[in-house]
Write a protein that holds these residues in place. Structure first.
Motif, PDB file in Angstrom:
ATOM      1  N   ALA A 192       0.826  -1.238  -0.175  1.00 20.16           N
ATOM      2  CA  ALA A 192      -0.122   0.090   0.039  1.00 20.16           C
ATOM      3  C   ALA A 192       0.930   1.173  -0.219  1.00 20.16           C
ATOM      4  CB  ALA A 192      -0.836   0.080   1.282  1.00 20.16           C
ATOM      5  N   ALA A 193       2.108   1.114   0.437  1.00 18.00           N
ATOM      6  CA  ALA A 193       2.978   2.413   0.608  1.00 18.00           C
ATOM      7  C   ALA A 193       4.425   1.930   0.317  1.00 18.00           C
ATOM      8  CB  ALA A 193       2.633   3.115   1.731  1.00 18.00           C
ATOM      9  N   ASP A 194       5.162   2.651   0.004  1.00 16.25           N
ATOM     10  CA  ASP A 194       6.744   2.510  -0.026  1.00 16.25           C
ATOM     11  C   ASP A 194       7.041   2.877   1.416  1.00 16.25           C
ATOM     12  OD1 ASP A 194       9.660   2.355  -1.296  1.00 16.25           O
ATOM     13  OD2 ASP A 194       9.508   4.610  -0.148  1.00 16.25           O
ATOM     14  N   TRP A 195       7.990   1.872   1.941  1.00 17.44           N
ATOM     15  CA  TRP A 195       8.323   2.077   3.375  1.00 17.44           C
ATOM     16  C   TRP A 195       8.977   3.324   3.621  1.00 17.44           C
ATOM     17  CZ3 TRP A 195       7.105   0.496   7.957  1.00 17.44           C
ATOM     18  CH2 TRP A 195       7.879   0.771   9.178  1.00 17.44           C
ATOM     19  N   ASP A 196       9.929   3.665   2.852  1.00 18.11           N
ATOM     20  CA  ASP A 196      10.607   4.977   3.242  1.00 18.11           C
ATOM     21  C   ASP A 196      10.060   5.979   3.327  1.00 18.11           C
ATOM     22  OD1 ASP A 196      13.191   3.656   3.568  1.00 18.11           O
ATOM     23  OD2 ASP A 196      14.022   3.832   1.680  1.00 18.11           O
ATOM     24  N   THR A 197       8.944   6.288   2.169  1.00 11.48           N
ATOM     25  CA  THR A 197       7.852   7.319   2.037  1.00 11.48           C
ATOM     26  C   THR A 197       7.078   7.363   3.083  1.00 11.48           C
ATOM     27  OG1 THR A 197       8.192   7.074  -0.478  1.00 11.48           O
ATOM     28  CG2 THR A 197       6.277   8.361   0.388  1.00 11.48           C
ATOM     29  N   LEU A 198       6.477   6.332   3.742  1.00 11.32           N
ATOM     30  CA  LEU A 198       5.700   6.174   4.681  1.00 11.32           C
ATOM     31  C   LEU A 198       6.344   6.554   5.956  1.00 11.32           C
ATOM     32  CD1 LEU A 198       3.038   4.879   6.142  1.00 11.32           C
ATOM     33  CD2 LEU A 198       4.425   3.103   6.419  1.00 11.32           C
ATOM     34  N   VAL A 199       7.703   6.324   6.402  1.00 13.59           N
ATOM     35  CA  VAL A 199       8.261   6.732   7.206  1.00 13.59           C
ATOM     36  C   VAL A 199       8.653   8.261   7.296  1.00 13.59           C
ATOM     37  CG1 VAL A 199      10.616   6.725   8.576  1.00 13.59           C
ATOM     38  CG2 VAL A 199       9.374   4.458   7.978  1.00 13.59           C
ATOM     39  N   LEU A 220       2.752  -1.821   8.918  1.00 13.49           N
ATOM     40  CA  LEU A 220       2.625  -2.174   7.221  1.00 13.49           C
ATOM     41  C   LEU A 220       2.572  -3.624   6.812  1.00 13.49           C
ATOM     42  CD1 LEU A 220       2.804  -1.038   4.226  1.00 13.49           C
ATOM     43  CD2 LEU A 220       5.079  -0.998   4.471  1.00 13.49           C
ATOM     44  N   GLY A 221       1.650  -4.196   6.426  1.00 16.05           N
ATOM     45  CA  GLY A 221       1.542  -5.602   6.173  1.00 16.05           C
ATOM     46  C   GLY A 221       1.379  -6.499   7.374  1.00 16.05           C
ATOM     47  N   GLY A 222       1.228  -7.810   7.340  1.00 14.73           N
ATOM     48  CA  GLY A 222       0.820  -8.689   8.465  1.00 14.73           C
ATOM     49  C   GLY A 222      -0.559  -9.050   8.449  1.00 14.73           C
ATOM     50  N   PRO A 487      14.219  -2.927  17.987  1.00 11.95           N
ATOM     51  CA  PRO A 487      13.651  -1.631  17.207  1.00 11.95           C
ATOM     52  C   PRO A 487      15.050  -1.033  17.125  1.00 11.95           C
ATOM     53  CG  PRO A 487      12.958  -1.394  19.339  1.00 11.95           C
ATOM     54  CD  PRO A 487      13.530  -2.897  19.408  1.00 11.95           C
ATOM     55  N   GLU A 488      14.725  -0.391  15.845  1.00 13.04           N
ATOM     56  CA  GLU A 488      15.965   0.655  15.452  1.00 13.04           C
ATOM     57  C   GLU A 488      15.498   2.053  15.582  1.00 13.04           C
ATOM     58  OE1 GLU A 488      19.052   0.679  11.916  1.00 13.04           O
ATOM     59  OE2 GLU A 488      17.000   0.306  11.287  1.00 13.04           O
ATOM     60  N   SER A 489      16.322   2.996  16.121  1.00 16.50           N
ATOM     61  CA  SER A 489      15.880   4.366  16.143  1.00 16.50           C
ATOM     62  C   SER A 489      16.240   4.999  14.728  1.00 16.50           C
ATOM     63  CB  SER A 489      16.856   5.170  17.516  1.00 16.50           C
ATOM     64  OG  SER A 489      16.095   4.513  18.736  1.00 16.50           O
ATOM     65  N   LEU A 490      15.227   5.777  14.439  1.00 17.48           N
ATOM     66  CA  LEU A 490      15.246   6.276  12.975  1.00 17.48           C
ATOM     67  C   LEU A 490      15.972   8.061  13.143  1.00 17.48           C
ATOM     68  CD1 LEU A 490      12.465   4.945  11.062  1.00 17.48           C
ATOM     69  CD2 LEU A 490      14.688   4.132  11.545  1.00 17.48           C
ATOM     70  N   GLY A 491      15.877   8.509  14.468  1.00 25.16           N
ATOM     71  CA  GLY A 491      16.370   9.922  14.558  1.00 25.16           C
ATOM     72  C   GLY A 491      15.330  10.727  14.822  1.00 25.16           C
ATOM     73  N   ALA A 492      15.693  11.939  15.118  1.00 25.51           N
ATOM     74  CA  ALA A 492      14.758  12.777  15.320  1.00 25.51           C
ATOM     75  C   ALA A 492      15.311  14.321  15.277  1.00 25.51           C
ATOM     76  CB  ALA A 492      14.131  12.850  16.815  1.00 25.51           C
ATOM     77  N   PRO A 493      14.810  15.266  14.286  1.00 23.42           N
ATOM     78  CA  PRO A 493      15.318  16.666  14.474  1.00 23.42           C
ATOM     79  C   PRO A 493      15.169  17.317  15.995  1.00 23.42           C
ATOM     80  CG  PRO A 493      13.715  16.260  12.671  1.00 23.42           C
ATOM     81  CD  PRO A 493      13.700  15.071  13.428  1.00 23.42           C
ATOM     82  N   THR A 494      16.343  17.946  16.470  1.00 22.08           N
ATOM     83  CA  THR A 494      16.502  18.556  17.742  1.00 22.08           C
ATOM     84  C   THR A 494      16.753  19.810  17.687  1.00 22.08           C
ATOM     85  OG1 THR A 494      18.671  18.021  18.059  1.00 22.08           O
ATOM     86  CG2 THR A 494      17.236  16.086  18.445  1.00 22.08           C
ATOM     87  N   ALA A 495      16.900  20.621  18.601  1.00 15.87           N
ATOM     88  CA  ALA A 495      17.144  22.050  18.901  1.00 15.87           C
ATOM     89  C   ALA A 495      18.615  22.084  18.653  1.00 15.87           C
ATOM     90  CB  ALA A 495      16.964  22.410  20.195  1.00 15.87           C
ATOM     91  N   PHE A 496      19.452  21.411  18.308  1.00 16.40           N
ATOM     92  CA  PHE A 496      20.890  21.414  17.927  1.00 16.40           C
ATOM     93  C   PHE A 496      20.911  21.327  16.336  1.00 16.40           C
ATOM     94  CE2 PHE A 496      20.709  19.984  22.269  1.00 16.40           C
ATOM     95  CZ  PHE A 496      21.596  20.753  22.761  1.00 16.40           C
ATOM     96  N   GLY A 565      26.689   4.196   4.916  1.00 13.59           N
ATOM     97  CA  GLY A 565      25.158   3.705   5.518  1.00 13.59           C
ATOM     98  C   GLY A 565      24.043   4.345   4.867  1.00 13.59           C
ATOM     99  N   PRO A 566      22.955   3.990   5.161  1.00  8.42           N
ATOM    100  CA  PRO A 566      21.818   4.430   4.790  1.00  8.42           C
ATOM    101  C   PRO A 566      21.683   6.016   4.967  1.00  8.42           C
ATOM    102  CG  PRO A 566      21.061   3.315   6.590  1.00  8.42           C
ATOM    103  CD  PRO A 566      22.642   3.016   6.107  1.00  8.42           C
TER     104      PRO A 566
END
Length: 703
Positions: A192-199, A220-222, A487-496, A565-566
């Protein structure tokens, strides 16, 4: 002090609230038209709940006019000095329309911590960017029962008060804890969606910390029956840093697995301690020793340049942008590198030789790169921020408590090129030990105490350690035919401008992830590579008498490999191909007929409901659906303005919980010179045909 007072709203049957802002909403207090059985106790409880959420706000006195069975008008008079614009119409509409099936709506208010207020302020200052929104993801192999999956998360929400919490919108932000909140679980079939686009789209959609439920789950799926050849489902958890940190989310994930294995239900009641208990503990702390510690500022004896906090440059000049980077891009980007298991083990053993940890070794590497960027001839100060868990405090059970405790604190020290590398490690270790006594202090408090002695840092280092999620559960999951990854952390924009996060993956590798702000820094990826290079080489060259100058000379003779890396994100959310702000459910019968816009509640209603609503609505107005998008109410206002023109009439519809958002949208439209919209709010159990009738009745009265 925390309060255990709950204002309970009696629930018997759905109530619909219609608000007409009139042609001069800034002059006249809006009246609320009530459709349904009148319950004076319900009105009084709603006003009590508002008083709890907004202590110190003006008192509004209600008066009810009855026009017939199930039809009433609620008007208010304000005490002297109260401004009409302060009246919380949207919140009152939410309280009056809340359905019994969603649980009693109650208000338990606790104070926000200084850290939470700072994280909220940073997110508010950068709307639509995904700021302070974090994600973790993993693969789920084996059967996945959708009903049990949702029931298990519902059980976790019932147990953990932080998942039923939201910031209020008062001048001094506090937190309201609700008795019941339905988790938002989004399920999409495979393909239903591309994973990277969904994230990326999910991150850009963001989370509103003023709406209960700081956690969203996407699958997604299952399915309940999965063959051995079927691709695994992928699960994405999105959460807001102002209410949850990474340690917390993994605690919650372990609770979810327990609930799923138990058929969707956790035994026991609400967890204690919770954030209310933590706030109570925090209020009892003496800040004088912390203030004295942080007021010392930067270490004395520095003779280097005034600023060595900026992102390091390598080889004496500006670091070239990573291949494929767009220097004109805005938003945030992320890149990742991994050490091998052997390299990770060597680093840990080398650091332990000098009484340090991998975390201290990473701080030493960053300090070296910062020092080198300043081109200092002698000893010079460097500064950056580093995270502490916030759980090393004397509160029993805090390590099992989900909440926003992970805390970035400034670190400043002098780097002397004639000092030894083990000496640098020892200095950083001792500084970390000293800081540990005050990890409950926020960065904003530190800035206020240091009085510009300690200037803000431009980079943040975080070495993450997590609770063991699957201990004791792997065999039970395997018996059910389920295998889940960590689970793998995908990061977050922070104040830095630059954030470097390190953690260990399931294979024992040290993973480095650099998140950076394109608008201010585009060279973080190369520095990430040089950081990994030093972490690999220090165990080979960092002996007892090795000086910092020798390591820097060694660095100048090396060449870091490009990041392989990705790459994650890398563009502003505005650049993502997101869904439009509104979708047309039914076109207008003719030009100038007006618009009926319905706020789409998160995860509440399926597409079939809106299809039934479109068929039932008689028109002639067009019927549109307002989707969650970056920019929120302002994006909706801009989209609606292009459809109606300055004189066109708009009726805004929504469900209980959407009142504050819908009312704010209406006020923005009126403030921009548009015709003040009408507002229709009803309970979540209202059928599509009945909602169509209510919307049509509200628009029919418009001249």
């Amino acid at each position: 002090m925390t309060s255990n007072h709950f204002a309970r709203i009696p629930q018997d049957e759905p109530t619909t609230v219609v608000v007409d802002l009139g042609r001069a909403p800034h002059v006249v207090l809006p009246a609320l038209e009530l459709r349904g059985r009148l319950d004076v106790a319900r009105i009084e409880a709603a006003l009590d709940s508002i008083a709890i959420r907004r202590p110190g706000a003006a008192v509004w006195r209600p008066a009810v006019e009855t026009h017939g069975t199930g039809h009433h008008t609620l008007r208010f008079t304000a005490e002297a000095g109260a401004a009409p614009g302060e009246f919380p119409v949207g919140l009152l509409a939410d309280l009056l329309t809340h359905d019994a099936t969603s649980g009693s709506l109650c208000a338990r208010r606790v104070a926000a911590t200084p850290l939470q207020r700072e994280l909220l302020a940073d997110a508010d200052a950068h709307p639509g960017t995904g700021r302070q929104v974090e994600q973790i993801a993993w693969a789920w192999k084996g059967p996945l029962d959708p009903e049990r999956f949702t029931a298990a998360w519902r059980s976790v929400f019932d147990r953990e008060s932080v998942l039923r919490s939201a910031f209020d919108d008062g001048p001094e932000p506090g937190i309201t804890v609700h008795e019941r909140v339905e988790p938002e679980v989004v399920r999409l079939p495979h393909g239903a969606a591309d994973w990277d686009t969904l994230v990326e789209g999910d991150r850009c959609r963001g989370l509103d910390p003023r709406r209960p439920g700081p956690l969203r789950i996407t699958v997604l799926g299952g399915g309940p029956l999965r063959s051995v050849t079927a691709p695994p489902a992928r699960v994405l958890l999105t959460y807001h840093h102002a209410l949850l940190d990474g340690w917390s989310v993994r605690l919650l994930l372990r609770e979810f697995y327990r609930a799923y294995l138990a058929g969707g239900r956790l035994p026991g009641g609400e967890r204690r301690p919770d954030m209310g208990d933590y706030v109570h503990w925090l209020e009892g702390q003496d800040t004088a020793p912390a203030k004295e510690f942080w007021s010392r500022g930067a270490p004395p004896g520095a003779t280097g340049p005034p600023d060595t906090s900026a992102l390091p440059a390598v080889d004496g000049g500006a670091v070239p942008a990573f291949t494929g980077d767009d220097p004109a891009a805005t938003g945030s980007g992320r890149h990742r590198l991994r050490l091998t298991p052997d390299e990770t083990a060597r680093l840990a053993a080398w650091a332990a030789t000098w009484g340090a940890t991998e975390s201290i070794a990473l701080q030493a590497v960053w300090a070296l790169l910062l020092y080198r960027s300043g081109s200092a001839a002698g000893a010079a100060p460097v500064r950056f921020s580093t995270t502490v868990s916030g759980r090393g405090v004397l509160l029993d059970g805090v390590e099992r408590m989900p909440g926003a405790l992970r805390n970035p604190l400034p670190l400043s020290l002098v780097v002397d090129p004639h000092a030894t590398v083990p000496g640098l490690l020892a200095a950083l270790r001792d500084r970390a030990v000293d800081m540990a006594a005050y990890e409950w202090v926020s960065a904003g408090q530190v800035r206020s105490w240091s009085e510009d002695v300690l200037a803000p840092a431009d980079s943040l280092l975080a070495f993450e350690t997590w609770p063991r999620i699957l201990n004791g559960l792997e065999s039970e999951l395997a018996d059910a035919g389920i295998h889940v990854e960590l689970p793998e952390s995908l990061g977050a924009p922070t104040a830095f401008p630059v954030t470097l996060v390190a953690h260990h993956d399931g294979a024992g590798r040290l993973v480095l992830t650099a998140s950076y702000d394109h608008a201010r820094r585009t060279d973080a990826t190369e520095v990430l590579a040089y950081s990994a290079l030093l972490l690999r080489e220090l165990p080979n060259h960092g002996g007892e008498f090795t000086t910092i100058a020798e390591v820097l000379e060694l660095l100048s003779g090396m060449r870091a490999e490009a990041c392989t890396g990705p790459r994650y994100g890398g563009r502003a959310c505005a650049g993502v191909a997101a869904a439009p702000a509104l979708a047309v459910l039914r076109p207008a019968a003719h030009s100038g007929a007006g618009t009926v816009a319905l706020v789409q509640g998160p995860g509440m209603l399926r597409e079939a409901f809106y299809e039934r609503l479109a068929r039932a609505y008689p028109g002639p107005e067009e019927l549109v659906l307002l989707r969650p998008v970056p920019g929120g109410t302002r994006s909706w206002c801009a989209a609606l303005r292009t459809r109606t023109g300055p004189g066109g009439h708009i009726t805004l519809g929504g469900f209980s919980g959407d009142g504050v958002t819908a009312y704010e949208t209406a006020r923005l439209i009126a403030a921009d010179g548009g015709r003040p919209p009408s507002l229709v709010l009803t309970g979540a159990t209202t059928e599509a045909g009945e909602l169509a009738r209510l919307l049509h009745a509200a628009t029919s009265r418009v001249p």
